[in-house]
Write an enzyme that holds these catalytic residues in place. Structure first.
Site, PDB file in Angstrom:
ATOM      1  N   HIS A 170      14.258  -2.876  -8.403  1.00 57.94           N
ATOM      2  CA  HIS A 170      15.291  -3.437  -7.524  1.00 57.94           C
ATOM      3  C   HIS A 170      16.431  -4.111  -8.287  1.00 57.94           C
ATOM      4  O   HIS A 170      16.850  -5.225  -7.961  1.00 57.94           O
ATOM      5  CB  HIS A 170      14.667  -4.413  -6.507  1.00 57.94           C
ATOM      6  N   GLN A 228       4.127  -3.350  -3.458  1.00 59.18           N
ATOM      7  CA  GLN A 228       3.313  -3.271  -4.666  1.00 59.18           C
ATOM      8  C   GLN A 228       2.729  -4.633  -5.013  1.00 59.18           C
ATOM      9  O   GLN A 228       3.390  -5.665  -4.859  1.00 59.18           O
ATOM     10  CB  GLN A 228       4.148  -2.738  -5.826  1.00 59.18           C
ATOM     11  N   SER A 256       9.705  -3.334   0.222  1.00 61.85           N
ATOM     12  CA  SER A 256       9.906  -2.342  -0.841  1.00 61.85           C
ATOM     13  C   SER A 256       9.223  -1.033  -0.460  1.00 61.85           C
ATOM     14  O   SER A 256       9.597  -0.402   0.521  1.00 61.85           O
ATOM     15  CB  SER A 256       9.422  -2.900  -2.178  1.00 61.85           C
ATOM     16  N   LEU A 257       8.189  -0.593  -1.213  1.00 57.04           N
ATOM     17  CA  LEU A 257       7.536   0.665  -0.846  1.00 57.04           C
ATOM     18  C   LEU A 257       6.973   0.618   0.563  1.00 57.04           C
ATOM     19  O   LEU A 257       6.794   1.658   1.214  1.00 57.04           O
ATOM     20  CB  LEU A 257       6.433   1.008  -1.851  1.00 57.04           C
ATOM     21  N   GLN A 303      17.847   0.994  -1.611  1.00 58.33           N
ATOM     22  CA  GLN A 303      16.760   0.045  -1.828  1.00 58.33           C
ATOM     23  C   GLN A 303      16.217   0.096  -3.253  1.00 58.33           C
ATOM     24  O   GLN A 303      15.720  -0.894  -3.775  1.00 58.33           O
ATOM     25  CB  GLN A 303      15.652   0.353  -0.813  1.00 58.33           C
ATOM     26  N   ARG A 312       8.720   8.595  -6.186  1.00 62.93           N
ATOM     27  CA  ARG A 312       9.402   7.314  -6.377  1.00 62.93           C
ATOM     28  C   ARG A 312       8.744   6.516  -7.494  1.00 62.93           C
ATOM     29  O   ARG A 312       9.426   5.957  -8.362  1.00 62.93           O
ATOM     30  CB  ARG A 312       9.376   6.530  -5.068  1.00 62.93           C
TER      31      ARG A 312
END
Length: 311
Positions: free
Chosen positions: A203, A9, A94-95, A252, A119
């Site tokens: 996170h 992101q 991440s994503l 995660q 998500r």
């Protein structure tokens, strides 16, 4: 050896994917399949904005993935260069881990889009607006960041969210704790702390409701063994078993993105060239984290054609 890597992101921008879609049927097919999967005209939002709507987590996450996968598909279909022939590992920030798994065939595109839409919604809903925050510590390594987080907590949550490179660590947690971390960052040797324009504290343990949602969603999703191993964010180590992939994706949501360690581990395993698809944030982090490696950002048609010639 080579790793294909995928951004997280912050890589979204209005206009993303427009030139690729104009130049390639393969790219247009990706954007259409994502739109169909989530029942939304996401590509129009990517192309035209507005920026504040594109930046919403539930939109930015599938949009960044779609753009990255479209870039890879153009390389594969228009240039005839397949991931399995040129990459030894995949990884994503991440994503971007979902993008990496889609690229490597562990998740199909429609499933990936639906998972990321879910998500994004779950992460946004997990913490009321104004309760959490995130900040970047610049000129700070992991040990300095840990000391700042401990000092700033004062009974609230202040945790390391992203260990990006030797000079950039991101903290996440309660808003008050994060604001204190920014205020004391220089006292602990960081160049500065900067509040990030995010709508939720990603996170960290405050994201547990979103992790629960993703555990259910991933439990119902079809996951295959990837064509090449994935370096998992939470492990900084390669995995390939579908059940392992599901578990690490759930972890995660609340766990630290160990990007610096992942890059160092991949370099240690023999990776000398990192190729970032659909963004230009990870490549500089890679170069700062591992000595002597190449890192290329592939965004435009010219970038794709140059990469195809170099492979």
């Amino acid at each position: 050896m080579r790793a294909f890597i995928f951004p997280g992101q912050g890589s979204q921008s209005v206009g993303m994917g427009t030139a690729l879609a104009a130049a390639s049927v393969a790219a247009r097919e990706v954007f259409q399949e994502v739109d169909d999967a989530i029942g939304q005209d996401l590509f129009r939002l990517m192309r035209d904005g507005p920026d504040d709507i594109l930046m919403l987590t539930e939109n930015a996450q599938p949009a960044i993935m779609a753009n990255a996968i479209a870039t890879l598909r153009v390389l594969e279909r228009d240039c005839g260069e397949r991931l399995a022939d040129h990459a030894d590992f995949v990884a994503g920030h991440s994503l971007g881990e979902y993008s990496a798994l889609c690229a490597a065939g562990a998740l199909d595109l429609a499933t990936t889009a639906r998972l990321l839409k879910r998500r994004g919604q779950a992460m946004q809903a997990a913490v009321p607006v104004g309760v959490g925050a995130m900040c970047a510590l610049l000129g700070a390594g992991i040990d300095t960041a840990r000391a700042i987080a401990e000092a700033a907590a004062e009974g609230e949550l202040c945790a390391i969210a992203n260990d990006n490179d030797p000079g950039q660590v991101v903290l996440s947690g309660h808003k008050g704790a994060i604001e204190r971390a920014v205020a004391i960052a220089r006292d602990y040797g960081a160049k500065r702390g900067v509040l990030l324009p995010v709508s939720a504290p990603f996170h960290c343990a405050l994201m547990q409701p979103a992790a629960d949602v993703m555990a259910e969603a991933l439990g119902q999703a079809s996951v295959q063994a990837p064509l090449v191993p994935l370096y998992a964010n939470v492990l900084a180590a390669p995995i390939a078993a579908p059940d392992d992939i599901r578990a690490r994706l759930v972890e995660q949501v609340t766990g630290m993105v160990r990007w610096r360690e992942s890059v160092i581990a991949m370099a240690g395993a023999g990776v000398s060239h990192f190729v970032e698809f659909g963004g230009k944030v990870l490549a500089p982090m890679v170069k700062r984290s591992a000595d002597g490696v190449e890192a290329t950002s592939v965004i435009t048609m010219d970038d794709i054609e140059a990469l195809a010639k170099a492979l």
